[in-house]
Design a protein around this motif. Sequence first.
Motif, PDB file in Angstrom:
ATOM      1  N   VAL A 152       0.826  -1.213   0.000  1.00 20.21           N
ATOM      2  CA  VAL A 152       0.000   0.000   0.000  1.00 20.21           C
ATOM      3  C   VAL A 152       0.856   1.257   0.000  1.00 20.21           C
ATOM      4  N   GLU A 153       1.954   1.258   0.749  1.00 21.32           N
ATOM      5  CA  GLU A 153       2.785   2.462   0.755  1.00 21.32           C
ATOM      6  C   GLU A 153       3.395   2.714  -0.624  1.00 21.32           C
ATOM      7  N   ARG A 154       3.660   1.638  -1.360  1.00 28.94           N
ATOM      8  CA  ARG A 154       4.142   1.798  -2.737  1.00 28.94           C
ATOM      9  C   ARG A 154       3.026   2.340  -3.635  1.00 28.94           C
ATOM     10  N   GLN A 155       1.841   1.771  -3.470  1.00 32.47           N
ATOM     11  CA  GLN A 155       0.704   2.196  -4.289  1.00 32.47           C
ATOM     12  C   GLN A 155       0.376   3.675  -4.073  1.00 32.47           C
ATOM     13  N   LEU A 156       0.448   4.115  -2.811  1.00 28.53           N
ATOM     14  CA  LEU A 156       0.120   5.505  -2.485  1.00 28.53           C
ATOM     15  C   LEU A 156       1.285   6.452  -2.735  1.00 28.53           C
ATOM     16  N   ARG A 157       2.488   5.874  -2.912  1.00 30.01           N
ATOM     17  CA  ARG A 157       3.702   6.693  -3.113  1.00 30.01           C
ATOM     18  C   ARG A 157       3.895   7.679  -1.958  1.00 30.01           C
ATOM     19  N   VAL A 158       3.949   7.110  -0.748  1.00 31.50           N
ATOM     20  CA  VAL A 158       4.144   7.930   0.447  1.00 31.50           C
ATOM     21  C   VAL A 158       5.415   7.487   1.160  1.00 31.50           C
ATOM     22  N   ALA A 271       1.978  15.428  14.992  1.00 30.21           N
ATOM     23  CA  ALA A 271       3.140  15.499  15.877  1.00 30.21           C
ATOM     24  C   ALA A 271       4.166  14.403  15.589  1.00 30.21           C
ATOM     25  N   VAL A 272       3.706  13.246  15.090  1.00 32.11           N
ATOM     26  CA  VAL A 272       4.621  12.113  14.926  1.00 32.11           C
ATOM     27  C   VAL A 272       4.736  11.638  13.485  1.00 32.11           C
ATOM     28  N   VAL A 273       3.849  12.095  12.600  1.00 29.99           N
ATOM     29  CA  VAL A 273       3.879  11.692  11.189  1.00 29.99           C
ATOM     30  C   VAL A 273       3.912  12.967  10.338  1.00 29.99           C
ATOM     31  N   PRO A 274       5.080  13.421   9.936  1.00 33.76           N
ATOM     32  CA  PRO A 274       5.187  14.694   9.220  1.00 33.76           C
ATOM     33  C   PRO A 274       4.312  14.787   7.973  1.00 33.76           C
ATOM     34  N   SER A 275       4.168  13.681   7.228  1.00 32.95           N
ATOM     35  CA  SER A 275       3.402  13.730   5.981  1.00 32.95           C
ATOM     36  C   SER A 275       1.981  13.211   6.158  1.00 32.95           C
ATOM     37  N   VAL A 276       1.411  13.380   7.354  1.00 36.53           N
ATOM     38  CA  VAL A 276       0.102  12.792   7.652  1.00 36.53           C
ATOM     39  C   VAL A 276      -0.993  13.305   6.720  1.00 36.53           C
ATOM     40  N   ALA A 277      -0.960  14.572   6.338  1.00 38.03           N
ATOM     41  CA  ALA A 277      -2.020  15.125   5.490  1.00 38.03           C
ATOM     42  C   ALA A 277      -2.027  14.446   4.121  1.00 38.03           C
ATOM     43  N   THR A 278      -0.843  14.226   3.563  1.00 40.85           N
ATOM     44  CA  THR A 278      -0.743  13.544   2.271  1.00 40.85           C
ATOM     45  C   THR A 278      -1.208  12.100   2.381  1.00 40.85           C
ATOM     46  N   ILE A 279      -0.781  11.423   3.448  1.00 42.13           N
ATOM     47  CA  ILE A 279      -1.178  10.027   3.640  1.00 42.13           C
ATOM     48  C   ILE A 279      -2.691   9.912   3.779  1.00 42.13           C
ATOM     49  N   ARG A 280      -3.286  10.762   4.594  1.00 48.96           N
ATOM     50  CA  ARG A 280      -4.736  10.710   4.815  1.00 48.96           C
ATOM     51  C   ARG A 280      -5.482  10.937   3.500  1.00 48.96           C
TER      52      ARG A 280
END
Length: 357
Positions: A152-158, A271-280
């Motif tokens: 999934v992390e590959r599919q989302l490119r995150v 606070a702990v996941v810098p790219s959280v907005a992109t991931i969400r």
Amino acid sequence: MNQRGGHGFSVGNAVDWNLAASFGGKLARPEPPATDYTRTQAVTQLAESARAAEIPVREVTGLAEGEGIPEARVVNRPDWIRAAAHSMRVMTGGHDAAVKPRAISGRIAGVQTGAVLAFVSSGILGQYDPFGDGDGDGGGELLLVYPNVIAVERQLRVNPADFRMWVCLHEVTHRVQFRANPWLAGHMSGALAVLTEESAEDMTKVVGRLAEYVRDRRSNTEEAEPNSAGILGLVRAVQSDAQREALDRLLVLGTLLEGHADHVMDAVGPAVVPSVATIRRRFDQRRHRKQPPLQRLLRALLGIDAKMDQYTRGKKFVDHVVSAVGMERFNAVWTNAETLPLPPEIDEPQRWIDRVL
């Protein structure tokens, strides 16, 4: 009388769970290609993230203060299938796995269950299993399925490290929910016992309800495409009153648990996941993308789309209540079964506030 204390025959005793686990493991889709280094890094990072996520989740939720932090178990797809088969046996009141069920029907049910678990196994990122073996203390275990996380992390490119922590935040929240409120597992298992026990109700009544439901659906002008609402309606049509009530309890509990976990992910995430907005954003797009017809049918039959709905509705409930009264007062929801939301209150959270607080 079965092990649950009822007089019906438990569904858990009708399945060859060993066969379900072994057959499902053989059917599981191959893992995404990866080097040994990538696999080792994913396993190590997921285990570390599960430990690191615990403290911020406790701080945001106010739950499980002072308890030790248990280790997560990072698994592949066949491992998850074996764990899921064990958990399903326990949840449905099945006997010890060493005891064989009825030969022919048990093996058929085992093959069918294994096939379902194999299909689901490629989509599970993580899961807290309150009925799992864990470290042998009966306290459940957190499973993280590393091949699916890699896929999934590959599919989302995150960012892989951020995504792994993001997944752990959600699943660790479930662990905190159950470990801080041990009665939840009993509440869940009690509802499952009612759902999975064969009803002594006259079969003609069941057939009559099913026929009525089908007639109603045919007279409906909506598109006759299989969906979770339709499958759920079909299930309810053949259930007894007690089973429908038990299903409602499970659906409400699942909606609350998933919505609470999504709320916590967003509260802790920045606070702990810098790219959280992109991931969400990318993960939500993935949740709602169009599926091929066969996959839509399977997702509906397995309740996967209903689970997606639970995330959305549950998060809206938790967001509203926490915004209105704060997390400390929201935590009254975990007091006992009477303080859980009623089905109408999930979509009208003020009614829960008025009733409970």
